[in-house]
Design an enzyme around this catalytic site. Sequence first.
Site, mmCIF file in Angstrom:
data_model
loop_
_atom_site.group_PDB
_atom_site.id
_atom_site.type_symbol
_atom_site.label_atom_id
_atom_site.label_comp_id
_atom_site.label_asym_id
_atom_site.label_seq_id
_atom_site.Cartn_x
_atom_site.Cartn_y
_atom_site.Cartn_z
ATOM 1 N N ASP A 313 -21.398 17.611 -27.389
ATOM 2 C CA ASP A 313 -21.750 16.374 -28.094
ATOM 3 C C ASP A 313 -23.180 15.901 -27.811
ATOM 4 O OD1 ASP A 313 -21.156 14.431 -29.917
ATOM 5 O OD2 ASP A 313 -19.968 13.180 -28.577
ATOM 6 N N LYS A 362 -14.401 11.613 -30.072
ATOM 7 C CA LYS A 362 -15.685 10.931 -29.828
ATOM 8 C C LYS A 362 -15.521 9.853 -28.761
ATOM 9 C CE LYS A 362 -19.185 11.502 -32.173
ATOM 10 N NZ LYS A 362 -20.287 12.451 -31.976
ATOM 11 N N LYS A 403 -27.307 4.224 -38.032
ATOM 12 C CA LYS A 403 -26.216 3.680 -37.220
ATOM 13 C C LYS A 403 -26.667 2.458 -36.430
ATOM 14 C CE LYS A 403 -25.000 5.327 -33.189
ATOM 15 N NZ LYS A 403 -24.489 6.224 -32.150
HETATM 16 P P1 NAI Z 1 -22.186 15.581 -41.344
HETATM 17 O O1 NAI Z 1 -20.832 15.173 -41.680
HETATM 18 O O2 NAI Z 1 -23.306 15.094 -42.159
HETATM 19 O O3 NAI Z 1 -22.310 17.155 -41.276
HETATM 20 C C1 NAI Z 1 -21.280 17.970 -40.818
HETATM 21 C C2 NAI Z 1 -21.208 19.178 -41.714
HETATM 22 O O4 NAI Z 1 -20.241 20.060 -41.169
HETATM 23 C C3 NAI Z 1 -20.755 18.866 -43.133
HETATM 24 O O5 NAI Z 1 -21.702 19.345 -44.050
HETATM 25 C C4 NAI Z 1 -19.430 19.588 -43.273
HETATM 26 O O6 NAI Z 1 -19.228 20.096 -44.558
HETATM 27 C C5 NAI Z 1 -19.581 20.679 -42.246
HETATM 28 N N1 NAI Z 1 -18.362 21.259 -41.688
HETATM 29 C C6 NAI Z 1 -17.238 20.656 -41.280
HETATM 30 N N2 NAI Z 1 -16.372 21.553 -40.784
HETATM 31 C C7 NAI Z 1 -16.981 22.758 -40.864
HETATM 32 C C8 NAI Z 1 -16.619 24.063 -40.524
HETATM 33 N N3 NAI Z 1 -15.435 24.339 -39.998
HETATM 34 N N4 NAI Z 1 -17.499 25.051 -40.732
HETATM 35 C C9 NAI Z 1 -18.709 24.798 -41.289
HETATM 36 N N5 NAI Z 1 -19.098 23.582 -41.651
HETATM 37 C C10 NAI Z 1 -18.251 22.567 -41.444
HETATM 38 O O7 NAI Z 1 -22.384 15.139 -39.803
HETATM 39 P P2 NAI Z 1 -23.718 15.038 -38.960
HETATM 40 O O8 NAI Z 1 -24.190 13.643 -38.966
HETATM 41 O O9 NAI Z 1 -24.641 16.114 -39.348
HETATM 42 O O10 NAI Z 1 -23.146 15.309 -37.504
HETATM 43 C C11 NAI Z 1 -22.669 16.583 -37.198
HETATM 44 C C12 NAI Z 1 -21.891 16.575 -35.904
HETATM 45 O O11 NAI Z 1 -22.744 16.216 -34.842
HETATM 46 C C13 NAI Z 1 -20.729 15.601 -35.879
HETATM 47 O O12 NAI Z 1 -19.638 16.165 -35.211
HETATM 48 C C14 NAI Z 1 -21.268 14.461 -35.065
HETATM 49 O O13 NAI Z 1 -20.270 13.733 -34.437
HETATM 50 C C15 NAI Z 1 -22.125 15.209 -34.082
HETATM 51 N N6 NAI Z 1 -23.115 14.362 -33.494
HETATM 52 C C16 NAI Z 1 -24.072 13.737 -34.247
HETATM 53 C C17 NAI Z 1 -25.028 12.949 -33.655
HETATM 54 C C18 NAI Z 1 -26.093 12.266 -34.399
HETATM 55 O O14 NAI Z 1 -26.803 11.473 -33.811
HETATM 56 N N7 NAI Z 1 -26.291 12.537 -35.663
HETATM 57 C C19 NAI Z 1 -25.050 12.766 -32.210
HETATM 58 C C20 NAI Z 1 -23.953 13.378 -31.541
HETATM 59 C C21 NAI Z 1 -23.085 14.203 -32.159
HETATM 60 C C1 DG6 Z 2 -20.666 6.936 -33.806
HETATM 61 O O1 DG6 Z 2 -21.205 6.607 -32.616
HETATM 62 C C2 DG6 Z 2 -21.033 8.229 -34.422
HETATM 63 C C3 DG6 Z 2 -21.412 9.326 -33.523
HETATM 64 O O2 DG6 Z 2 -21.388 10.596 -34.113
HETATM 65 C C4 DG6 Z 2 -22.732 9.060 -32.920
HETATM 66 O O3 DG6 Z 2 -23.666 8.662 -33.862
HETATM 67 C C5 DG6 Z 2 -23.276 10.155 -32.163
HETATM 68 O O4 DG6 Z 2 -22.263 10.704 -31.375
HETATM 69 C C6 DG6 Z 2 -24.382 9.647 -31.318
HETATM 70 O O5 DG6 Z 2 -23.871 8.912 -30.280
HETATM 71 P P1 DG6 Z 2 -24.790 8.241 -29.232
HETATM 72 O O6 DG6 Z 2 -23.848 7.501 -28.348
HETATM 73 O O7 DG6 Z 2 -25.499 9.334 -28.521
HETATM 74 O O8 DG6 Z 2 -25.694 7.332 -29.985
#
Ligand code: NAI
Ligand code: DG6
Length: 530
Positions: A313, A362, A403
Amino acid sequence: RAPTSSHTGRTFKVDSPNVVYTDNVIKSKYTYRTTSVAQDSNGGLVATPKETVYDFKVQRRVGRVGMMLVGWGGNNGTTVTAGILANRRNLVWDTREGSRAANYYGSVVMASTIKLGTNSTTGKDVNVPFHNLLPMVHPNDLVVGGWDLSGMDLAAAMDRAAVLEPTLKNQIRKEMAQMKPLPSVYYPDFIAANQEDRADNVIPGSKASMAHVEQIRKDIRDFKAEHSLDKVVVQWTASTERYASIIPGVNDTAENLLNSIDAGHEEIAPSTIFAVASILENAPFINGSPQNTFVPGATELATQHSAFIGGDDFKSGQTKMKSALVDFLISAGIKLTSIASYNHLGNNDGKNLSSHDQFRSKEISKSNVVDDMVAANTVLYQEGEKPDHTVVIKYMPAVGDNKRALDEYYAEIFMGGHQTISLFNVCEDSLLAAPLIIDLVIVAEMMTRIQWKAHSASADTGSDGKKDEGYRGFHSVLSILSYMLKAPLTPPGTPVINALAKQRAAMTNIFRACVGLEPEADMGLEHKLF
Ligand code: NAI
Ligand code: DG6
């Protein structure tokens, strides 16, 4: 595309009998100084300074590196890809606040410096870019590819993400449109039901199978061959999955896990399929989401294959702040008694997390991040005592990727007083996560080129000759990546460090050791003893 980029800023060479540079490698002899503590017969503590001498060897040639993202068509995947293209081409674009230029802000490797030492004449600090510490891959040179359940090309997916300015998107649209995610593994039970309409690009089969592992392995091999890559790092930045149950006989050992995949067991998550495929291809695999991808069987498999894994994560906004602030408060002798952390966000990640089981993954990764700091202060906290800590996440489509994170830290101070700190943190989620994705790849790749061994006086430290034997890699579980991750994975039985400054120091000091430099002590005696 041939690598073209070079790192900017000041480079350096270490002048020491303990360090040798050849065309191919940097070798160092490094004395690791620690303090061993034991209890005497009266129950008192006895601290004994200890020295262990290691030899480190770093391959200087970086080679061509690929980065394959699972979830490539998501907000993080499209943002990091667009960012790399923009940096590669030094793009500048208009915004209503004036023009903006591509940069790598938020990447600790690309945009921060470390103190090398003090100037021999002026006594002032000399700082160098972090990325000049060792020969590291430049993100502009990464060849990017990956998989997504959604078959949208990256230009359309970047529009769907609604993260970047139109004036930037227009300049990279053509290149992005040529990028199309590979079909992926979709087991609907693991992500929210509200994601179903995205899943138009899937490999047939809705539960685990060896055919899925083999397809992902082939994808990695084909990508490597197509782009003449020396190595590929795979990263999960796909949707958060629910936790998998740990079931004896199913996923508790490497052998059981492989058998369970073969038997199509329903408790095997897609992310674990990707982890297993990457391990078998010896491609470092990093989990950027909170779920327990690395079930015990997956970790054992990685160890058996000496393949690198890291997770879990990305630590991007609220939690990064928390792991700095809580360390500060508790180290200052202030007794933190509660943390209330609230988030609302409106991107697709937020939509997925509006489903209970995915939120729970999460919640776990966001909640355990202060344990080590609390446990370390036995003056403030009795054994087992912890501050109250709650985490709330709500889906609010209107705010999109921007966010909002609101935190209240409540603490006890001198003589029964209280300190209350309220934070309102607008975390532009994907713009904070994209540089972490880059750092994770750079550091993981770096670790594939570092080897160590216990120092032997007869070791040949001057060439690649016959005596140059006995070196091996770091442990498969790359805890050195902890700085970028909320719930750092560590080798079984070893401590988890969440405090941000310690995590950074571990990374910089290990890299310093590789060029024979002492950890930065910050004692500054040269300015205090006259
Ligand atoms: P998003 O929802 O925009 O992108 C995720 C992508 O994964 C989607 O395009 C979806 O179609 C695809 N997907 C889902 N299951 C899949 C699979 N089995 N195989 C291939 N593709 C698949 O989400 P975002 O914002 O890009 O975040 C991605 C991940 O990163 C999430 O799990 C989120 O919780 C994690 N994350 C994000 C952070 C951030 O600051 N943006 C920080 C910490 C973690
Ligand atoms: C809600 O917090 C959505 C999450 O996917 C976060 O945006 C992501 O894990 C980032 O979390 P943090 O605590 O590093 O800002």
